[in-house]
Design an enzyme around this catalytic site. Structure first.
Site, PDB file in Angstrom:
ATOM      1  N   HIS A  19      -4.238  -2.265  10.658  1.00 35.18           N
ATOM      2  CA  HIS A  19      -3.480  -1.583   9.605  1.00 35.18           C
ATOM      3  C   HIS A  19      -2.347  -2.455   9.055  1.00 35.18           C
ATOM      4  O   HIS A  19      -1.757  -2.114   8.037  1.00 35.18           O
ATOM      5  CB  HIS A  19      -2.894  -0.282  10.177  1.00 35.18           C
ATOM      6  CG  HIS A  19      -3.146   0.925   9.346  1.00 35.18           C
ATOM      7  ND1 HIS A  19      -4.024   0.972   8.271  1.00 35.18           N
ATOM      8  CD2 HIS A  19      -2.612   2.176   9.421  1.00 35.18           C
ATOM      9  CE1 HIS A  19      -4.021   2.194   7.747  1.00 35.18           C
ATOM     10  NE2 HIS A  19      -3.173   2.932   8.417  1.00 35.18           N
ATOM     11  N   ASN A  66       2.409   6.317   5.828  1.00 36.27           N
ATOM     12  CA  ASN A  66       2.278   7.490   4.961  1.00 36.27           C
ATOM     13  C   ASN A  66       3.498   7.744   4.083  1.00 36.27           C
ATOM     14  O   ASN A  66       3.485   8.668   3.272  1.00 36.27           O
ATOM     15  CB  ASN A  66       1.929   8.737   5.777  1.00 36.27           C
ATOM     16  CG  ASN A  66       2.974   9.065   6.810  1.00 36.27           C
ATOM     17  OD1 ASN A  66       3.846   8.254   7.108  1.00 36.27           O
ATOM     18  ND2 ASN A  66       2.888  10.256   7.368  1.00 36.27           N
ATOM     19  N   ASP A  92      -5.210  -2.909   4.039  1.00 38.08           N
ATOM     20  CA  ASP A  92      -6.463  -2.977   4.799  1.00 38.08           C
ATOM     21  C   ASP A  92      -7.477  -2.009   4.204  1.00 38.08           C
ATOM     22  O   ASP A  92      -7.108  -1.000   3.623  1.00 38.08           O
ATOM     23  CB  ASP A  92      -6.203  -2.617   6.270  1.00 38.08           C
ATOM     24  CG  ASP A  92      -5.650  -1.222   6.434  1.00 38.08           C
ATOM     25  OD1 ASP A  92      -6.409  -0.313   6.819  1.00 38.08           O
ATOM     26  OD2 ASP A  92      -4.445  -1.020   6.162  1.00 38.08           O
ATOM     27  N   ASN A 113      -3.674   6.596   3.648  1.00 34.83           N
ATOM     28  CA  ASN A 113      -2.370   7.261   3.521  1.00 34.83           C
ATOM     29  C   ASN A 113      -1.315   6.407   2.826  1.00 34.83           C
ATOM     30  O   ASN A 113      -0.459   6.930   2.120  1.00 34.83           O
ATOM     31  CB  ASN A 113      -1.864   7.717   4.893  1.00 34.83           C
ATOM     32  CG  ASN A 113      -2.670   8.873   5.429  1.00 34.83           C
ATOM     33  OD1 ASN A 113      -3.208   9.675   4.675  1.00 34.83           O
ATOM     34  ND2 ASN A 113      -2.781   8.971   6.742  1.00 34.83           N
TER      35      ASN A 113
END
Length: 195
Positions: A19, A66, A92, A113
């Site tokens: 991530h 997020n 990513d 997100n």
């Protein structure tokens, strides 16, 4: 000013995770472009400099994925700054195979997100993004729980493959800065069967 935001999560435990590929890219850009170094600015770490005649700010949000869009508020208030032409999000992408990347000029967040937060902040899906594939090579093996997968660390070979892309990604982002997202897409996006 061009703004390049690498999406990721703060904290040492996330440094090597899938991530955080966006952070890897902006760290590399700051090194290659010899920017002065990272400093805290509100809810982000930023590095600023010039690439040729273009002023550039690199951003690593410190808000967790997020809430990434919050870092764009100061830029949205600038009179001559436009997310559609001046913003690049590096992120990513689990739907792309490891070692592949794609530019897009607009489109949905696709369940990511970080991209959802960017869209909420700018009120649009019209912004450039560079999606870097993190899907495992083993015949598209099942990744299980998606959040566990993206927050897991790359293996050594996978990490080397991503790091090997960084010089190419640098040139591609420089092309976007000079000539826009359409040119970057035409030059760098390959059809799936062109491997």
């Amino acid at each position: 000013m061009r703004v390049v935001v690498g999406l990721g999560n703060p904290g040492r435990e996330y440094d090597q995770t899938r991530h955080n590929v966006g952070w890897w890219v902006v760290d590399h850009l700051a090194d290659v472009w010899r920017f002065d170094g990272w400093r805290k600015d509100g809810e982000a770490r930023v590095a600023t400099g010039s690439v040729g005649s273009v002023k550039v700010r690199l951003i690593k949000p410190l808000t967790y994925m997020n809430l990434s869009g919050a870092v764009l508020r100061p830029y949205l208030r600038r009179p001559f700054w436009s997310a559609a032409t001046d913003l690049m999000i590096v992120v990513d992408e689990v739907a792309l195979p490891l070692g592949r990347y794609r530019f897009r000029a607009k489109g949905s967040a696709g369940g990511h997100n970080g991209r959802k937060s960017i869209e909420r902040a700018i009120g649009s899906q019209d912004y450039a993004r560079l999606r870097i594939g993190i899907e495992p090579r083993e015949e598209r093996r099942r990744v299980g729980d998606l959040s566990d997968f993206v927050l897991s660390a790359f293996g050594k070979i996978e990490r080397e493959e991503i790091r090997g892309l960084l010089p190419q990604l640098t040139g591609a982002i420089e092309l976007w800065m000079r000539e826009g997202i359409e040119r970057a897409m035409n030059e760098h996006n390959r059809p799936p069967d062109a491997e």
